[in-house]
Scaffold this active site. Structure first.
Site, PDB file in Angstrom:
ATOM      1  N   ASN A 129       1.015  -1.200  -0.014  1.00 24.48           N
ATOM      2  CA  ASN A 129      -0.025   0.177   0.115  1.00 24.48           C
ATOM      3  C   ASN A 129       0.883   1.004   0.013  1.00 24.48           C
ATOM      4  O   ASN A 129       1.793   1.529   0.787  1.00 24.48           O
ATOM      5  CB  ASN A 129      -0.942  -0.162   1.232  1.00 24.48           C
ATOM      6  CG  ASN A 129      -1.748   1.272   1.456  1.00 24.48           C
ATOM      7  OD1 ASN A 129      -1.880   2.036   0.621  1.00 24.48           O
ATOM      8  ND2 ASN A 129      -2.341   1.217   2.695  1.00 24.48           N
ATOM      9  N   TRP A 130       1.045   1.885  -1.046  1.00 23.92           N
ATOM     10  CA  TRP A 130       1.973   2.956  -1.286  1.00 23.92           C
ATOM     11  C   TRP A 130       1.398   4.463  -0.609  1.00 23.92           C
ATOM     12  O   TRP A 130       2.084   5.351  -0.600  1.00 23.92           O
ATOM     13  CB  TRP A 130       2.184   3.280  -2.651  1.00 23.92           C
ATOM     14  CG  TRP A 130       2.945   2.066  -3.396  1.00 23.92           C
ATOM     15  CD1 TRP A 130       3.383   1.021  -2.595  1.00 23.92           C
ATOM     16  CD2 TRP A 130       3.559   1.999  -4.981  1.00 23.92           C
ATOM     17  NE1 TRP A 130       3.758   0.005  -3.647  1.00 23.92           N
ATOM     18  CE2 TRP A 130       4.038   0.594  -4.979  1.00 23.92           C
ATOM     19  CE3 TRP A 130       3.320   2.677  -5.811  1.00 23.92           C
ATOM     20  CZ2 TRP A 130       4.680   0.154  -5.802  1.00 23.92           C
ATOM     21  CZ3 TRP A 130       3.824   2.354  -7.176  1.00 23.92           C
ATOM     22  CH2 TRP A 130       4.386   0.909  -7.127  1.00 23.92           C
ATOM     23  N   LYS A 131       0.149   4.191  -0.269  1.00 21.63           N
ATOM     24  CA  LYS A 131      -0.468   5.637   0.309  1.00 21.63           C
ATOM     25  C   LYS A 131      -0.209   6.858  -0.360  1.00 21.63           C
ATOM     26  O   LYS A 131      -0.038   6.671  -1.724  1.00 21.63           O
ATOM     27  CB  LYS A 131      -0.013   5.457   1.827  1.00 21.63           C
ATOM     28  CG  LYS A 131      -0.247   4.368   2.729  1.00 21.63           C
ATOM     29  CD  LYS A 131       0.030   4.287   4.124  1.00 21.63           C
ATOM     30  CE  LYS A 131      -0.116   3.068   4.751  1.00 21.63           C
ATOM     31  NZ  LYS A 131       0.037   3.284   6.145  1.00 21.63           N
ATOM     32  N   HIS A 180      -9.516   0.827   5.335  1.00 25.60           N
ATOM     33  CA  HIS A 180      -8.087   0.986   5.991  1.00 25.60           C
ATOM     34  C   HIS A 180      -8.128   2.039   7.328  1.00 25.60           C
ATOM     35  O   HIS A 180      -9.119   2.906   7.322  1.00 25.60           O
ATOM     36  CB  HIS A 180      -7.011   1.705   4.949  1.00 25.60           C
ATOM     37  CG  HIS A 180      -5.921   1.602   5.436  1.00 25.60           C
ATOM     38  ND1 HIS A 180      -5.266   2.558   6.340  1.00 25.60           N
ATOM     39  CD2 HIS A 180      -4.772   0.731   5.299  1.00 25.60           C
ATOM     40  CE1 HIS A 180      -3.988   2.262   6.537  1.00 25.60           C
ATOM     41  NE2 HIS A 180      -3.623   1.463   6.099  1.00 25.60           N
ATOM     42  N   GLU A 218      -6.759   4.274   8.315  1.00 23.47           N
ATOM     43  CA  GLU A 218      -6.535   5.844   8.022  1.00 23.47           C
ATOM     44  C   GLU A 218      -7.723   6.204   7.540  1.00 23.47           C
ATOM     45  O   GLU A 218      -8.154   7.476   7.734  1.00 23.47           O
ATOM     46  CB  GLU A 218      -5.394   5.958   7.076  1.00 23.47           C
ATOM     47  CG  GLU A 218      -4.089   5.875   7.715  1.00 23.47           C
ATOM     48  CD  GLU A 218      -2.849   5.215   7.057  1.00 23.47           C
ATOM     49  OE1 GLU A 218      -2.918   5.502   5.704  1.00 23.47           O
ATOM     50  OE2 GLU A 218      -2.073   4.764   7.685  1.00 23.47           O
ATOM     51  N   GLU A 256      -5.097  -5.161  10.850  1.00 29.17           N
ATOM     52  CA  GLU A 256      -3.961  -4.191  11.112  1.00 29.17           C
ATOM     53  C   GLU A 256      -4.319  -3.583  12.480  1.00 29.17           C
ATOM     54  O   GLU A 256      -5.219  -2.676  12.575  1.00 29.17           O
ATOM     55  CB  GLU A 256      -3.975  -3.425   9.864  1.00 29.17           C
ATOM     56  CG  GLU A 256      -3.911  -3.841   8.725  1.00 29.17           C
ATOM     57  CD  GLU A 256      -3.269  -3.047   7.420  1.00 29.17           C
ATOM     58  OE1 GLU A 256      -2.292  -2.900   6.966  1.00 29.17           O
ATOM     59  OE2 GLU A 256      -4.038  -1.795   7.203  1.00 29.17           O
ATOM     60  N   GLY A 312       2.560   2.091  10.915  1.00 30.26           N
ATOM     61  CA  GLY A 312       3.448   3.012  10.733  1.00 30.26           C
ATOM     62  C   GLY A 312       4.431   3.290  12.058  1.00 30.26           C
ATOM     63  O   GLY A 312       4.897   4.765  12.029  1.00 30.26           O
ATOM     64  N   SER A 349       3.779  -2.544  10.539  1.00 29.76           N
ATOM     65  CA  SER A 349       5.178  -2.403  10.565  1.00 29.76           C
ATOM     66  C   SER A 349       5.620  -3.687  10.121  1.00 29.76           C
ATOM     67  O   SER A 349       6.806  -4.328  10.770  1.00 29.76           O
ATOM     68  CB  SER A 349       5.589  -2.097  11.938  1.00 29.76           C
ATOM     69  OG  SER A 349       5.154  -0.669  12.200  1.00 29.76           O
ATOM     70  N   GLY A 391       2.696  -1.146   4.287  1.00 26.74           N
ATOM     71  CA  GLY A 391       2.914   0.371   3.890  1.00 26.74           C
ATOM     72  C   GLY A 391       4.363   0.782   3.671  1.00 26.74           C
ATOM     73  O   GLY A 391       5.063   0.721   2.588  1.00 26.74           O
TER      74      GLY A 391
END
Ligand code: PGA
Length: 249
Positions: free
Chosen positions: A9-11, A94, A96, A166, A172, A212, A233
């Site tokens: 997931n390149w966000k 997700h 976020e 997650e 992160g 992570s 991530g």
């Protein structure tokens, strides 16, 4: 029995040229990889990356989509537009999206059903906040998010769903759940799937861990009975870190 599924997931990172560079490196370094792979760049880089991964063993994923097919939804991107770019899967729910952009289970479920209706695969993310874990509610939170996220999804469509566990406190932060703690929640989620869809569906369900994941901990996580892959991530942003995770075996 289940295929390992490693997704990046390149966000909100990378311009098109940066995304193209990473996608090319992954195509060449993962072509002999034995697992199922996916990259999810930003919307703006989907076409660029899609052209590079087309016909390879790397699937193209989006990081989100609208809950409606089309219409007056300023700033949103529809499933039809994603399909038009060759997108094969979408990450939904997700943390976020849930916590920063206030997406609730009902909205996420609407997106899940719409994506499945249009033939996409779905990675449905679930996971508890630190205070929920400390209050002993990790299982309950994951159960609610799983049950509500999958409401109205048929057993047939479920075959195109992956669940990503997650824990929000691990995303992160550099803090990974221990393989044992992660496996326990994965087992619990699998039990929830069993209650909803039966034993065979529970056994077949791919459950990724995210939070992570790094080259140093990937193999230990994947060795656990109920961990079937990773949603990555930070470490997905460079081939040097994503490739060793993707080839953990
Ligand atoms: P991280 O992110 O690997 O940087 O913790 C995982 C995710 O958000 O999917």
């Amino acid at each position: 029995m289940r295929t390992y599924f490693i997704a990046g997931n390149w966000k909100m990172h990378k311009t098109r040229s940066e995304a193209a560079e990473l996608a090319k490196a992954l195509v060449s370094q993962l072509k002999d990889g034995k697992q199922k792979y996916l990259v999810a760049p930003s919307f703006t880089a989907l076409e660029t990356v899609g052209n590079i991964v087309a016909g390879t063993n790397i699937m193209l994923g989006a990081q989100n989509m609208a809950a409606e097919e089309q219409g007056a939804h300023t700033g949103e991107v529809s499933v039809l537009q994603l399909k038009d770019l060759g997108v094969q899967a979408v990450i939904l729910g997700h943390s976020e999206r849930r916590h920063i952009y206030k997406e609730d289970d009902e909205l996420i479920n609407k997106k899940v059903r719409l994506a499945l209706k249009h033939g996409l695969e779905v990675i449905l993310c679930v996971g508890e906040l630190l205070e929920e874990r400390e209050a002993g509610k990790a299982e309950a939170v994951c159960e609610t998010q799983t049950v509500k996220g999958l409401e109205g999804v048929s057993a047939e469509d479920l075959k195109r769903v992956t669940i990503a566990y997650e824990p929000v406190w691990a995303i992160g932060t550099g803090k990974t759940a221990t393989p044992e703690d992660a496996d326990a929640i994965h087992a619990y989620i699998r039990k929830v799937i069993g209650k909803l869809y039966g034993e065979a569906a529970a056994k077949a369900m791919c459950i990724q861990y995210g939070g992570s994941v790094k080259p140093e901990n990937a193999a230990q996580l994947m060795a656990k009975a109920n961990i079937d892959g990773a949603l990555v991530g930070g470490a997905a942003l460079k081939a040097e870190t994503f490739v060793p995770i993707a080839k953990f075996a």
